[in-house]
Design a protein around this motif. Structure first.
Motif, PDB file in Angstrom:
ATOM      1  N   ASN A  22       0.825  -1.205   0.000  1.00 28.89           N
ATOM      2  CA  ASN A  22       0.000   0.000   0.000  1.00 28.89           C
ATOM      3  C   ASN A  22       0.859   1.255   0.000  1.00 28.89           C
ATOM      4  O   ASN A  22       1.984   1.262   0.508  1.00 28.89           O
ATOM      5  N   PHE A  23       0.285   2.312  -0.570  1.00 31.22           N
ATOM      6  CA  PHE A  23       0.911   3.629  -0.604  1.00 31.22           C
ATOM      7  C   PHE A  23      -0.191   4.602  -0.185  1.00 31.22           C
ATOM      8  O   PHE A  23      -1.079   4.927  -0.964  1.00 31.22           O
ATOM      9  N   PHE A  24      -0.151   5.024   1.085  1.00 33.02           N
ATOM     10  CA  PHE A  24      -1.200   5.872   1.626  1.00 33.02           C
ATOM     11  C   PHE A  24      -0.754   7.333   1.711  1.00 33.02           C
ATOM     12  O   PHE A  24       0.370   7.629   2.113  1.00 33.02           O
ATOM     13  N   LEU A  25      -1.663   8.221   1.345  1.00 25.94           N
ATOM     14  CA  LEU A  25      -1.490   9.652   1.548  1.00 25.94           C
ATOM     15  C   LEU A  25      -2.364   9.998   2.744  1.00 25.94           C
ATOM     16  O   LEU A  25      -3.582  10.007   2.645  1.00 25.94           O
ATOM     17  N   CYS A  26      -1.721  10.227   3.890  1.00 21.62           N
ATOM     18  CA  CYS A  26      -2.451  10.404   5.144  1.00 21.62           C
ATOM     19  C   CYS A  26      -2.643  11.879   5.464  1.00 21.62           C
ATOM     20  O   CYS A  26      -1.674  12.632   5.609  1.00 21.62           O
ATOM     21  N   HIS A  27      -3.905  12.268   5.605  1.00 24.92           N
ATOM     22  CA  HIS A  27      -4.277  13.659   5.867  1.00 24.92           C
ATOM     23  C   HIS A  27      -4.603  13.916   7.339  1.00 24.92           C
ATOM     24  O   HIS A  27      -5.163  14.965   7.661  1.00 24.92           O
ATOM     25  N   CYS A  28      -4.267  12.987   8.236  1.00 20.95           N
ATOM     26  CA  CYS A  28      -4.596  13.186   9.652  1.00 20.95           C
ATOM     27  C   CYS A  28      -3.819  14.377  10.216  1.00 20.95           C
ATOM     28  O   CYS A  28      -2.794  14.790   9.678  1.00 20.95           O
ATOM     29  N   ASN A  29      -4.339  14.926  11.302  1.00 22.53           N
ATOM     30  CA  ASN A  29      -3.704  16.092  11.929  1.00 22.53           C
ATOM     31  C   ASN A  29      -2.265  15.815  12.327  1.00 22.53           C
ATOM     32  O   ASN A  29      -1.406  16.689  12.217  1.00 22.53           O
ATOM     33  N   HIS A  30      -1.978  14.612  12.797  1.00 12.53           N
ATOM     34  CA  HIS A  30      -0.630  14.278  13.244  1.00 12.53           C
ATOM     35  C   HIS A  30       0.346  14.259  12.071  1.00 12.53           C
ATOM     36  O   HIS A  30       1.446  14.815  12.162  1.00 12.53           O
ATOM     37  N   CYS A  31      -0.040  13.632  10.961  1.00 13.20           N
ATOM     38  CA  CYS A  31       0.845  13.573   9.787  1.00 13.20           C
ATOM     39  C   CYS A  31       1.044  14.956   9.175  1.00 13.20           C
ATOM     40  O   CYS A  31       2.137  15.298   8.740  1.00 13.20           O
ATOM     41  N   ARG A  32      -0.018  15.755   9.151  1.00 16.00           N
ATOM     42  CA  ARG A  32       0.129  17.115   8.637  1.00 16.00           C
ATOM     43  C   ARG A  32       1.078  17.917   9.524  1.00 16.00           C
ATOM     44  O   ARG A  32       1.920  18.671   9.034  1.00 16.00           O
ATOM     45  N   LYS A  33       0.976  17.736  10.821  1.00 17.22           N
ATOM     46  CA  LYS A  33       1.825  18.477  11.751  1.00 17.22           C
ATOM     47  C   LYS A  33       3.296  18.065  11.606  1.00 17.22           C
ATOM     48  O   LYS A  33       4.181  18.908  11.536  1.00 17.22           O
ATOM     49  N   ASP A  34       3.560  16.751  11.537  1.00 18.03           N
ATOM     50  CA  ASP A  34       4.978  16.356  11.514  1.00 18.03           C
ATOM     51  C   ASP A  34       5.622  16.427  10.131  1.00 18.03           C
ATOM     52  O   ASP A  34       6.844  16.397  10.026  1.00 18.03           O
TER      53      ASP A  34
END
Length: 140
Positions: A22-34
Motif C-alpha cells: 500500500n501507498f497511503f497519503l495520510c491527511h490526519c492532523n498528526h501527519c500534517r503536523k509532523d
C-alpha cells in the motif's frame, strides 16, 4: 529488488528488500503536523525487510502518546525515515526517503475528515520548475 534510501544530510542509508502492498497519503492532523504539508506519503509492507546500511545510531523515534502515530527521523537533519511496527506487523517507509523510483502508485487518501482546509484545488496553483522570483508571482 532492493530499494535504497537515505536522509537529507546523508548520515543515514538504508535498503528495503521486498514489495510494498500500500501507498497511503495520510491527511490526519498528526501527519500534517509532523510533515508540515497537506499529507504524509508513506509506503507500507507486511513482508519487506528493512536493513540499515549506515547511521542506524542516528535514527530517532518519536511515539505520540495515546495514539498510534510514530515518526522515525534522522537525529541530525530531521528527515523522515522508515519505521518497523513490530506489534502491528508492518514496515512504513516515507516515500520521499527513497533514492530510487517508487513503482507503486498511491492506493488511497486516508483520514480525509482531517484534510487541511487549504488542501483544495491545488492543481490550479501556479507551477514553477524551480524556486520562483517572489516579485514575479501574481495573485489572481
Amino acid at each position: 529488488m532492493n530499494k535504497s534510501g537515505s536522509c537529507l544530510c546523508g548520515d543515514i542509508h538504508f535498503e528495503v528488500d521486498g514489495d510494498f502492498e500500500n501507498f497511503f497519503l495520510c491527511h490526519c492532523n498528526h501527519c500534517r503536523k509532523d510533515t508540515g504539508s497537506a499529507h504524509a506519503a508513506s509506503l507500507f509492507s507486511t513482508s519487506a525487510k528493512l536493513n540499515w546500511i549506515s547511521g542506524k545510531q542516528q535514527v530517532k523515534v518519536f511515539k505520540l502518546p495515546a495514539t498510534r502515530h510514530v515518526k522515525s527521523f534522522c537525529n541530525n537533519c530531521g528527515s523522515a525515515l522508515p519505521f518497523e511496527d513490530k506489534e502491528g506487523g508492518y514496515l512504513a517507509v516515507p516515500a520521499g526517503s527513497l533514492d530510487c523510483k517508487v513503482s507503486i502508485e498511491p492506493t488511497a487518501h486516508i483520514f480525509m475528515a482531517s484534510k487541511a482546509d487549504w488542501d483544495q484545488n491545488l492543481d490550479k496553483a501556479l507551477k514553477f520548475d524551480a524556486f520562483p522570483q517572489m516579485d514575479n508571482i501574481e495573485n489572481n
